[in-house]
Design an enzyme around this catalytic site. Sequence first.
Site, PDB file in Angstrom:
ATOM      1  N   HIS A  60      33.425  38.609  38.047  1.00  0.00           N
ATOM      2  CA  HIS A  60      33.262  37.216  37.612  1.00  0.00           C
ATOM      3  C   HIS A  60      33.000  37.165  36.104  1.00  0.00           C
ATOM      4  O   HIS A  60      33.523  36.293  35.408  1.00  0.00           O
ATOM      5  CB  HIS A  60      32.074  36.560  38.324  1.00  0.00           C
ATOM      6  CG  HIS A  60      32.197  36.484  39.816  1.00  0.00           C
ATOM      7  ND1 HIS A  60      31.426  37.246  40.661  1.00  0.00           N
ATOM      8  CD2 HIS A  60      32.980  35.720  40.618  1.00  0.00           C
ATOM      9  CE1 HIS A  60      31.724  36.957  41.920  1.00  0.00           C
ATOM     10  NE2 HIS A  60      32.668  36.038  41.934  1.00  0.00           N
ATOM     11  N   ARG A  75      30.930  40.664  48.586  1.00  0.00           N
ATOM     12  CA  ARG A  75      30.768  41.154  49.967  1.00  0.00           C
ATOM     13  C   ARG A  75      30.475  42.657  50.022  1.00  0.00           C
ATOM     14  O   ARG A  75      30.084  43.161  51.075  1.00  0.00           O
ATOM     15  CB  ARG A  75      32.009  40.827  50.801  1.00  0.00           C
ATOM     16  CG  ARG A  75      32.146  39.325  51.049  1.00  0.00           C
ATOM     17  CD  ARG A  75      33.217  38.982  52.065  1.00  0.00           C
ATOM     18  NE  ARG A  75      33.084  37.612  52.530  1.00  0.00           N
ATOM     19  CZ  ARG A  75      33.848  36.590  52.129  1.00  0.00           C
ATOM     20  NH1 ARG A  75      34.814  36.776  51.249  1.00  0.00           N
ATOM     21  NH2 ARG A  75      33.650  35.376  52.615  1.00  0.00           N
TER      22      ARG A  75
HETATM   23  P1  AMP Z   1      34.542  34.352  44.606  1.00  0.00           P
HETATM   24  O1  AMP Z   1      33.180  34.107  44.047  1.00  0.00           O
HETATM   25  O2  AMP Z   1      34.643  35.567  45.458  1.00  0.00           O
HETATM   26  O3  AMP Z   1      35.154  33.121  45.214  1.00  0.00           O
HETATM   27  O4  AMP Z   1      35.447  34.680  43.342  1.00  0.00           O
HETATM   28  C1  AMP Z   1      35.544  33.811  42.257  1.00  0.00           C
HETATM   29  C2  AMP Z   1      36.633  34.283  41.332  1.00  0.00           C
HETATM   30  O5  AMP Z   1      36.325  35.592  40.864  1.00  0.00           O
HETATM   31  C3  AMP Z   1      38.004  34.369  42.021  1.00  0.00           C
HETATM   32  O6  AMP Z   1      39.011  33.909  41.134  1.00  0.00           O
HETATM   33  C4  AMP Z   1      38.135  35.836  42.290  1.00  0.00           C
HETATM   34  O7  AMP Z   1      39.476  36.276  42.362  1.00  0.00           O
HETATM   35  C5  AMP Z   1      37.438  36.428  41.076  1.00  0.00           C
HETATM   36  N1  AMP Z   1      37.014  37.799  41.349  1.00  0.00           N
HETATM   37  C6  AMP Z   1      36.305  38.241  42.427  1.00  0.00           C
HETATM   38  N2  AMP Z   1      36.162  39.577  42.372  1.00  0.00           N
HETATM   39  C7  AMP Z   1      36.791  39.991  41.239  1.00  0.00           C
HETATM   40  C8  AMP Z   1      37.015  41.259  40.635  1.00  0.00           C
HETATM   41  N3  AMP Z   1      36.562  42.385  41.180  1.00  0.00           N
HETATM   42  N4  AMP Z   1      37.722  41.308  39.476  1.00  0.00           N
HETATM   43  C9  AMP Z   1      38.198  40.171  38.911  1.00  0.00           C
HETATM   44  N5  AMP Z   1      38.030  38.936  39.440  1.00  0.00           N
HETATM   45  C10 AMP Z   1      37.336  38.845  40.582  1.00  0.00           C
END
Ligand code: AMP
Length: 312
Positions: free
Chosen positions: A69, A222
Amino acid sequence: MHRSIRLFKEFQIEPLPRIPRRLAFRTAISKPLLTVKILRTIAAARRFRSQASGRMVLVPTMGALHAGHASLIRRARSLAGKDGAVVVSIFVNPAQFGPKEDLSRYPRPFAEDKKLCASLGADAIFHPPAGEMYRADFSTWVNEESVSGGLCGASRPGHFRGVTTVVLKLFTIVQPDAAVFGLKDFQQCAVIARMVRDLDLPVRLVFAPTVREDDGLALSSRNAYLTPEERAEAPTLRAALLAARAAFSKGEHSAAKLTRIVRGKISAGARVDYIEAVDSATLKPARVTKRGDTIALAAFFGRTRLIDNIQL
Ligand code: AMP
């Protein structure tokens, strides 16, 4: 050309500078803390928008922020420039969780998230309660009907309906000029790109590369659920995808053979949900793969479902 640039040609995909992940994260949190506005209502977000000048860039998240993030927020900061504004949304969107999924146990460390956002120079966090986004009689949904059908869409019915609906709501509430998403959620990028195109939304999409642990495991909120044994096995997902890409480079283009290679390298303790080779824009299954196609997978380690993907 960076390999992800071919993906979703009409949208910009930004390779990030190579900063060692741990170093980048430490630097971010050890900086003096700046202030970040907390917007808990749609009215407050609209007010923030009307008072902001320059380019507004949104980073939608569900919180429990990690270095993946952080890379998106940094990218947003550089897109917005010093005159623009970066808004990070932190909203655990109930509409994208299935009835048996982890909505109630999803981590919500808001105080830490706030510190990280501040240290990265975000201007505001949009953090509404669920009732602010979904009234009790909420009944209007956005449904993408092609790209969202396979892969995660097949095993998580309703998931992408929840994603497109909340992302469109965030776009209309925050009214960003640009929004940054991570290619770790490859299908989500494709679905949102299709929605933006089909509904003529005036938002520039930027897709950023996946940030990984040193052993290759894609960072994910996760990952915190994994037992030490599961955590030790989870990097086999990345190793398996790399093995398939190496085979592709040596001339193996059969999707069946490539996915068999992936399956063979994933630790026996995992329960594979899917492994598929698809066209990167349409997400249609490939029989014979070509350069630029994606192999995507999902697998359970215990109760924890992890996803990853690689571009050929
Ligand atoms: P989430 O909080 O899981 O909904 O993710 C929010 C944003 O962060 C989404 O656009 C995800 O694709 C991105 N994201 C999550 N994990 C990663 C990662 N390891 N590398 C880059 N972006 C990520």
